[in-house]
Scaffold this active site. Sequence first.
Site, PDB file in Angstrom:
ATOM      1  CG  ASP A 160      27.391  27.794  61.402  1.00 46.50           C
ATOM      2  OD1 ASP A 160      27.911  26.981  60.590  1.00 46.50           O
ATOM      3  OD2 ASP A 160      26.474  27.799  61.962  1.00 46.50           O
ATOM      4  CG  ASN A 170      39.172  19.254  57.323  1.00 46.51           C
ATOM      5  OD1 ASN A 170      39.025  18.032  57.616  1.00 46.51           O
ATOM      6  ND2 ASN A 170      38.955  19.879  58.580  1.00 46.51           N
ATOM      7  CE1 TYR A 174      31.382  11.595  59.239  1.00 44.55           C
ATOM      8  CE2 TYR A 174      31.805   9.076  59.068  1.00 44.55           C
ATOM      9  CZ  TYR A 174      32.044  10.401  58.975  1.00 44.55           C
ATOM     10  OH  TYR A 174      33.404  10.689  58.865  1.00 44.55           O
ATOM     11  CE  LYS A 183      32.576  13.053  56.020  1.00 42.16           C
ATOM     12  NZ  LYS A 183      33.372  14.412  55.751  1.00 42.16           N
ATOM     13  CB  ALA A 224      23.921   8.603  54.066  1.00 42.51           C
TER      14      ALA A 224
END
Length: 255
Positions: free
Chosen positions: A65, A92, A156, A160, A158
Amino acid sequence: MSADSPDQTFAGHVAVVTGAGTGIGRATAVAFAAAGAHVLGVGRREEPLKETAALHPGIDVLAIDICGAGAPAEVIRAAVQCWGRLDYLVNNAGATAVMTLADTDERTITDLFALNVVAPSLLAHAALPHLRESSGTIINLSSTYGHRPMPGGAHYAATKAAVEQLTRSWALELAGEGVRVNAVAPGPTRTDVLLHAGLTPEATNDMYAYERERIPTHHIAGAEEVAYWVLRMADPAGRHATGQVIAVDGGLELV
């Protein structure tokens, strides 16, 4: 790129790819390996990672993790101990969340930023000494919604947007040291990310149908199409490109 590709652009180089168990991460790991790289594919779930590793002998995997304490440093250490160098870090791994402002909760926001922003930052920090030695490259995965509004998915989007600003800022900071930083921003892509966000298969298909009509090319990308551009941004022949966010979205950002 197929596993028997004659392209050996990355022969002898080492790449770390997070989120390598499925989707874009798996396709990227396979493409790097097919082009000659040693690849450490990283993800939380061991079984999907084993499936990725089975696709090419150049892929080793590490189930971890990346949001865990000390995990980013452990990932980089594992790659360098195995192959003695690091040339490419592909950030990624990420998550999305369908969440309106009215339904916003603190845990979802915290988890999104931890995976999409904090973990890539700590991985890049741990990788930097080795990337300096190899004149290496960081490739971050953003999204069309890193630079377009996303009603119902603001947090989400924000994360990126943060990834894109990290990309530009790190690129400027590290340009004099020979380390390049770029990002690939996919549009809607056929992966299991929406299922992991809680959508049913039916709702996911409805979403793809809706997005297909909005995309100028009327095409939902496959993971391999995005991986192609990750490798192009990593290619040493493109060493003059840094700080760029390459949209791979069929023109969606234009409408």
